[in-house]
Design a protein around this motif. Sequence first.
Motif: not given
Length: 126
Positions: A56, A59, A125-126
Amino acid sequence: MNRLKMMLIGLTILSAASARTAAEVAKDAGTGMQGVHEIQVTLRKYEFSPGTLHVRKGEQVKLVMTAADHDHGFKLDDFNINQKIPKGTTVVVEFAADKAGTFQFRCSSVCGIGHRGMKGTLVVEE
């Protein structure tokens, strides 16, 4: 009874404080303040396992990479990473996943005839 009332008031205050703390933690998690995402990666002729890494955005990523059969490398240009991993060793690479997208990584140490095909994908990923 007065003592019981004081205990109930104390428990009510404690419960409210706990709920507020939990809400603050949840809020931080939603703003990109996640912890470390550790992924074990094995490098062997001519593959990364797993070949696709999902994290993500926001992170801190910790890749624990082991070269099983030969000297290998891990090159991820979009995050300025180029790490050698000698045969039989484990090397840790950490970076912040600070941009979303799909990024290709590859082996950066010639490991044989299939070296050019030794590639993988990082999906942030957003």
